[in-house]
Motif scaffolding. Sequence first.
Motif, mmCIF file in Angstrom:
data_model
loop_
_atom_site.group_PDB
_atom_site.id
_atom_site.type_symbol
_atom_site.label_atom_id
_atom_site.label_comp_id
_atom_site.label_asym_id
_atom_site.label_seq_id
_atom_site.Cartn_x
_atom_site.Cartn_y
_atom_site.Cartn_z
ATOM 1 N N GLY A 191 -5.671 -10.053 4.999
ATOM 2 C CA GLY A 191 -5.441 -11.056 3.958
ATOM 3 C C GLY A 191 -4.219 -11.896 4.232
ATOM 4 N N LEU A 192 -3.160 -11.266 4.757
ATOM 5 C CA LEU A 192 -1.941 -12.003 5.086
ATOM 6 C C LEU A 192 -2.195 -13.020 6.187
ATOM 7 C CD1 LEU A 192 1.028 -11.999 4.184
ATOM 8 C CD2 LEU A 192 1.505 -10.441 6.094
ATOM 9 N N ALA A 193 -2.925 -12.590 7.205
ATOM 10 C CA ALA A 193 -3.223 -13.513 8.308
ATOM 11 C C ALA A 193 -4.115 -14.666 7.853
ATOM 12 C CB ALA A 193 -3.901 -12.740 9.443
ATOM 13 N N GLU A 245 3.129 1.235 4.809
ATOM 14 C CA GLU A 245 3.729 1.638 6.089
ATOM 15 C C GLU A 245 4.686 2.802 5.892
ATOM 16 O OE1 GLU A 245 5.450 -1.859 7.745
ATOM 17 O OE2 GLU A 245 3.663 -2.366 8.923
ATOM 18 N N ALA A 246 5.466 2.765 4.827
ATOM 19 C CA ALA A 246 6.389 3.866 4.557
ATOM 20 C C ALA A 246 5.626 5.144 4.224
ATOM 21 C CB ALA A 246 7.326 3.490 3.419
ATOM 22 N N ARG A 247 4.563 5.027 3.436
ATOM 23 C CA ARG A 247 3.783 6.207 3.068
ATOM 24 C C ARG A 247 3.080 6.817 4.281
ATOM 25 N NH1 ARG A 247 0.817 4.445 -2.628
ATOM 26 N NH2 ARG A 247 2.726 4.445 -3.929
ATOM 27 N N VAL A 248 2.462 5.986 5.105
ATOM 28 C CA VAL A 248 1.751 6.485 6.285
ATOM 29 C C VAL A 248 2.729 7.136 7.255
ATOM 30 C CG1 VAL A 248 0.442 5.788 8.327
ATOM 31 C CG2 VAL A 248 -0.180 4.894 6.086
ATOM 32 N N ALA A 249 3.890 6.494 7.445
ATOM 33 C CA ALA A 249 4.882 7.064 8.361
ATOM 34 C C ALA A 249 5.365 8.420 7.866
ATOM 35 C CB ALA A 249 6.060 6.097 8.497
ATOM 36 N N ALA A 250 5.595 8.524 6.552
ATOM 37 C CA ALA A 250 6.044 9.808 6.005
ATOM 38 C C ALA A 250 4.957 10.875 6.149
ATOM 39 C CB ALA A 250 6.424 9.629 4.537
ATOM 40 N N ALA A 251 3.701 10.482 5.920
ATOM 41 C CA ALA A 251 2.597 11.441 6.050
ATOM 42 C C ALA A 251 2.419 11.883 7.498
ATOM 43 C CB ALA A 251 1.310 10.813 5.518
ATOM 44 N N VAL A 309 -0.413 -13.560 -0.676
ATOM 45 C CA VAL A 309 0.560 -13.241 0.377
ATOM 46 C C VAL A 309 1.609 -12.263 -0.147
ATOM 47 C CG1 VAL A 309 2.428 -14.206 1.768
ATOM 48 C CG2 VAL A 309 0.219 -15.349 1.695
ATOM 49 N N ARG A 310 2.120 -12.502 -1.364
ATOM 50 C CA ARG A 310 3.129 -11.602 -1.921
ATOM 51 C C ARG A 310 2.573 -10.189 -2.127
ATOM 52 N NH1 ARG A 310 4.469 -16.253 -4.962
ATOM 53 N NH2 ARG A 310 3.111 -15.546 -6.652
ATOM 54 N N ILE A 311 1.340 -10.117 -2.651
ATOM 55 C CA ILE A 311 0.723 -8.798 -2.849
ATOM 56 C C ILE A 311 0.520 -8.089 -1.512
ATOM 57 C CG2 ILE A 311 -1.375 -7.633 -3.622
ATOM 58 C CD1 ILE A 311 -1.639 -9.754 -5.791
ATOM 59 N N ALA A 312 0.065 -8.837 -0.480
ATOM 60 C CA ALA A 312 -0.163 -8.244 0.839
ATOM 61 C C ALA A 312 1.146 -7.755 1.450
ATOM 62 C CB ALA A 312 -0.827 -9.260 1.757
ATOM 63 N N GLU A 313 2.205 -8.534 1.322
ATOM 64 C CA GLU A 313 3.505 -8.121 1.883
ATOM 65 C C GLU A 313 4.034 -6.873 1.190
ATOM 66 O OE1 GLU A 313 5.199 -12.485 3.326
ATOM 67 O OE2 GLU A 313 5.775 -11.666 1.379
ATOM 68 N N ARG A 314 3.879 -6.802 -0.117
ATOM 69 C CA ARG A 314 4.318 -5.594 -0.830
ATOM 70 C C ARG A 314 3.463 -4.394 -0.441
ATOM 71 N NH1 ARG A 314 5.041 -9.154 -5.411
ATOM 72 N NH2 ARG A 314 2.994 -8.525 -6.203
ATOM 73 N N ARG A 327 -3.973 3.488 6.100
ATOM 74 C CA ARG A 327 -4.270 2.619 7.229
ATOM 75 C C ARG A 327 -5.339 1.577 6.861
ATOM 76 N NH1 ARG A 327 -4.431 7.239 12.024
ATOM 77 N NH2 ARG A 327 -2.139 7.351 12.318
ATOM 78 N N THR A 328 -6.305 1.992 6.026
ATOM 79 C CA THR A 328 -7.337 1.039 5.582
ATOM 80 C C THR A 328 -6.714 -0.069 4.739
ATOM 81 O OG1 THR A 328 -9.004 2.806 5.568
ATOM 82 C CG2 THR A 328 -9.486 0.807 4.295
ATOM 83 N N ARG A 329 -5.819 0.318 3.806
ATOM 84 C CA ARG A 329 -5.160 -0.690 2.989
ATOM 85 C C ARG A 329 -4.256 -1.587 3.826
ATOM 86 N NH1 ARG A 329 -5.304 3.450 -1.105
ATOM 87 N NH2 ARG A 329 -3.358 4.378 -0.341
ATOM 88 N N LEU A 330 -3.622 -0.994 4.833
ATOM 89 C CA LEU A 330 -2.781 -1.807 5.713
ATOM 90 C C LEU A 330 -3.601 -2.843 6.460
ATOM 91 C CD1 LEU A 330 -0.260 0.775 7.239
ATOM 92 C CD2 LEU A 330 0.295 -1.257 5.910
ATOM 93 N N GLU A 331 -4.759 -2.415 6.967
ATOM 94 C CA GLU A 331 -5.616 -3.366 7.682
ATOM 95 C C GLU A 331 -6.087 -4.491 6.767
ATOM 96 O OE1 GLU A 331 -8.771 -1.108 9.326
ATOM 97 O OE2 GLU A 331 -7.521 -0.070 10.822
ATOM 98 N N GLU A 332 -6.477 -4.137 5.531
ATOM 99 C CA GLU A 332 -6.931 -5.165 4.586
ATOM 100 C C GLU A 332 -5.780 -6.115 4.223
ATOM 101 O OE1 GLU A 332 -8.408 -2.945 1.329
ATOM 102 O OE2 GLU A 332 -10.313 -2.405 2.299
#
Length: 439
Positions: A161-163, A107-113, A96-101, A152-157
């Motif tokens: 995992g978080l869910a 999210e910050a990287r994708v938004a900036a890109a 959970v901690r790894i997924a939250e980080r 986006r792929t890492r975000l989905e994974e």
Amino acid sequence: MPGLQFTLPHWAYWLGLIVFPLVAMVLARRPRARLARYSLPLAYLILVTGGMIGLHRFYLKSLLGFVFIPIFGFILYANSTAGEARSTLSDANNIVRIAERTIAREEARVAAAETGLLELRANVETAEEGSFARRSAESRLERALDRIESGRTRLEEAKAGLAEMRPVAEQMRQRRAFWSSAAGYAFYLILALLAVEAVLLPWLVRRANRNLKAERPSEAEMALQASGGHEQKNDAEYVSSGWTGWIDRLSLYAGEFVSYWAVIAVFVYYYEVIARYVFNSPTNWAHEGMYLMFGMQYLVAGAYAMLTESHVRVDIFYTQMSPRRRAITDILTSIFFFIFAGTLLVTSYIFAFDAIAVPSGNGLVSDWARGQIGLFEMLSRLSPSEWTNPNIRWGEISFNEWEVPLWPMKWVMVLGGLLIVLQGISKLAQDVRIVIRGA
């Protein structure tokens, strides 16, 4: 389940190694009653040490001791289940901690890109076809698109995992709390039963002794009880006459003294098992204290083993010789013994002295061992603080958190080597006596 945080003080460790054998030696020399009876102090000792599994009832030959076993077994099962839940919870919380980080970072990287995507596309359109600037702009646009896609792929994974792990973590948290509480309630139930047993124990001992009177054993059985249940060879038979007898008695008493350390090990390892599997509080001193104790026991008991001829040896020819020829053989081979024993004594002394003189030792004895102060100055400045102040260290200590001093063990090596040398001298003198007298 309540914890059990206890670290054995160093002074208690040494006091136990000295006082317990002395008390045991005195008790072992008490005259035995013709009719064995149940003892109330022993019953209370068993109640305190083994009451959780009903050993005090079994000592009194009462089948009600079986009442304690399933409760104790349930405590072990509950603690084991809670331990497994704790391990799974730790793994789930880590995921959970790894997924939250990962989510916060990606999210910050994708938004900036995505923010810079329009500008990159505009640069591609405004650049001249086939020019270096056009190729560079296309390359930057392609890298940005790849970054957005991989993010986006890492975000989905991470979100998947978080869910998946959040419900598992919550389930394991509840499971651990449930079984820890269940183990605690079972433990308190055993404590309540032990409190009742403590009140009833005098009556239970008297009833058990009345039953003994009703079933008086025969003379043969009483003789067997008096001998400890089997024929024993008296160690005093190994003690020689004359001045060598003093050395033999010293070896005999030293061996008897350290033999009772094995009883201490039973209590300590029993405590370790209960602390680890019942209270989830493993110790950092039990194992180290016992293997150091057994090392000292091995060395001190060497002279006793030599006196009682307990050492392993090849005696195919030796046993067929006459006493005089055996004595001659022992005299000729004693040279090898004294080489070994002398080397053990000298090297042990060097090790022991070096253990006191280590640089980390900041006590008066260490200063004296390093030659910084004289012997009489050291003796005149000794005070109780040298023994009680935890900031004072005389010499080498263990690397374990317990930090028990190691120099006393090394001086016991010197004592063990000295006892072996003395016993070798006694054996040599007896062999010479046999050769001269022709016995």
